[in-house]
Design a protein around this motif. Structure first.
Motif, PDB file in Angstrom:
ATOM      1  N   VAL A  78       0.843  -1.206   0.000  1.00 23.08           N
ATOM      2  CA  VAL A  78       0.000   0.000   0.000  1.00 23.08           C
ATOM      3  C   VAL A  78       0.878   1.256   0.000  1.00 23.08           C
ATOM      4  CG1 VAL A  78      -1.668   1.358   1.326  1.00 23.08           C
ATOM      5  CG2 VAL A  78      -1.985  -1.112   1.074  1.00 23.08           C
ATOM      6  N   GLN A 107       2.155   1.767  -3.479  1.00 18.75           N
ATOM      7  CA  GLN A 107       1.090   2.282  -4.341  1.00 18.75           C
ATOM      8  C   GLN A 107       0.825   3.768  -4.089  1.00 18.75           C
ATOM      9  OE1 GLN A 107      -1.730   0.392  -6.595  1.00 18.75           O
ATOM     10  NE2 GLN A 107       0.419   0.129  -7.119  1.00 18.75           N
ATOM     11  N   ILE A 108       0.866   4.171  -2.851  1.00 17.38           N
ATOM     12  CA  ILE A 108       0.649   5.583  -2.524  1.00 17.38           C
ATOM     13  C   ILE A 108       1.783   6.447  -3.067  1.00 17.38           C
ATOM     14  CG2 ILE A 108       0.579   7.230  -0.604  1.00 17.38           C
ATOM     15  CD1 ILE A 108      -1.082   5.160   0.933  1.00 17.38           C
ATOM     16  N   ARG A 134      -5.677   3.900  -0.039  1.00 14.39           N
ATOM     17  CA  ARG A 134      -5.080   3.727  -1.370  1.00 14.39           C
ATOM     18  C   ARG A 134      -6.039   4.196  -2.454  1.00 14.39           C
ATOM     19  NH1 ARG A 134      -6.167   0.647  -6.305  1.00 14.39           N
ATOM     20  NH2 ARG A 134      -4.166   0.131  -7.267  1.00 14.39           N
TER      21      ARG A 134
END
Length: 370
Positions: free
Chosen positions: A15, A18-19, A319
């Motif tokens: 996560v 992804q951020i 997210r």
């Protein structure tokens, strides 16, 4: 439980990755405000390489020839077509003095190689500023040449444009194609703004003729049948010489593939080309794809077993908030806001689709550009 604890901590890391991608890397493009530039009216050579494109030329050439620009020529390259492509080019040239035709005959060393045909067209071009598109593309305005050429200056010798696909109501395949095209653009525009340009699309790309010859043309990857756009850009782009153009009037629009099999073959060719990118670019692209794949996989697993589910739901929500915020802003710039509502579905399908392409390309490579 130890296994799920490990998966949970891996999920947290995924996560976070992804951020970083959506919030910082792609956020670079989402937040950019392109400065206005004045028209330069530099002469431009528009280059179109066509192989069996007679009908597309009849449809799209008029919108190129009617551009509101002071000085430009259109270099039409007939790459050994077996249909009436050459005859269509000749018919247009009778009414337009600014058309130059390059009729390419095949030779054994470069059989079926678009780069060879393009090289002949580039050499024949009269002007130093080259603007590329495809026969199945049309500019969305009469100011396409003007807007793309405005981005050049004394340092910027390479300009990346956007080439969306036509919108077809009620077509799932059309949504998928447009979403993949949109996401690709978000990535290559973002990396360009960060000084890490890795690709562009030949549907809408411009560069100086001198840049082409300084790089010895396509010789470093001539044996790779595709990649006249992205591999060349991957080779020559730098932080100083690259600009992007996202003005709505600079877009070129293409007709999308009509079947999944046609699109699958097209994307196989694109993915096989990406294996020739610089290592740093391959790592960045692979990390993003793997983090997407793991985000969805681990989300499903952890929610099924209800392991730390409150935190998992919170991280999933975070997210998606970051993703939606970035993509909505990017879609507004590229006039693709209708895609945003379907992002989770389209993303999950695209991840699966790309996985099958990767597996297929391990066993065989797509041949020829047409």
């Amino acid at each position: 439980m130890l296994l799920f604890d490990v998966l949970f901590y891996v999920f947290i890391a995924i996560v976070a990755i992804q951020i970083i991608y959506y919030g910082f890397i792609f956020g670079k493009f989402a937040s950019v405000k392109q400065k206005k530039t004045s028209a330069k009216n530099q002469p431009v050579s528009v280059i179109i390489c066509a192989k069996n494109e007679a009908e597309n030329l009849k449809t799209n050439l008029p919108s190129i020839l009617s551009q509101a620009y002071l000085s430009f020529e259109v270099v039409l390259i007939n790459d050994n077509s077996s249909d009436d492509t050459l005859q269509v080019m000749q018919a247009f040239s009778k009414d337009h003095e600014n058309i130059k035709i390059v009729n390419v005959k095949p030779i054994e060393a470069f059989w079926g190689n678009k780069k060879y045909a393009l090289t002949l067209g580039i050499k024949a071009a009269k002007y130093n500023t080259l603007l590329f598109t495809d026969a199945d593309c049309r500019p969305t305005s009469k100011h396409w040449i003007s807007k793309m050429s405005e981005r050049f200056d004394s340092q910027k010798t390479l300009v990346l444009g956007y080439g969306p696909y036509q919108k077809i109501k009620g077509s799932l395949l059309n949504l998928l194609i447009r979403f993949e095209t949109f996401m690709t653009a978000v990535q290559y525009f973002s990396y360009a703004l960060l000084g890490q340009t890795y690709m562009a699309v030949g549907r809408n790309l411009a560069y100086r003729k001198e840049l082409f010859f300084e790089a010895n043309g396509f010789m470093d990857h001539m044996k790779v049948l595709s990649g006249d756009d992205d591999l060349f850009v991957n080779q020559v782009a730098s932080k100083k010489n690259t600009a992007i153009c996202i003005a709505k009037q600079s877009f070129t629009e293409s007709v999308p593939k009509h079947t999944f099999s046609e699109w699958f073959l097209q994307k196989r060719r694109h993915v096989s080309t990406a294996s020739h990118y610089k290592l740093k670019h391959k790592v960045l692209l692979a990390l993003f794809y793997c983090s997407q794949f793991l985000f969805w996989g681990l989300s499903i697993i952890l929610l099924i077993v209800l392991h730390q589910w409150q935190i998992v739901v919170g991280l999933i929500s975070l997210r998606f908030i970051v993703q939606y915020t970035t993509l909505y802003s990017a879609a507004a710039k590229l006039k693709e806001k209708d895609l945003i509502l379907f992002v989770p579905f389209l993303e999950l399908f695209l991840i699966t689709f790309q996985f099958f392409i990767f597996i297929k390309n391990l066993s065989s490579k797509p041949q020829h550009w047409k």
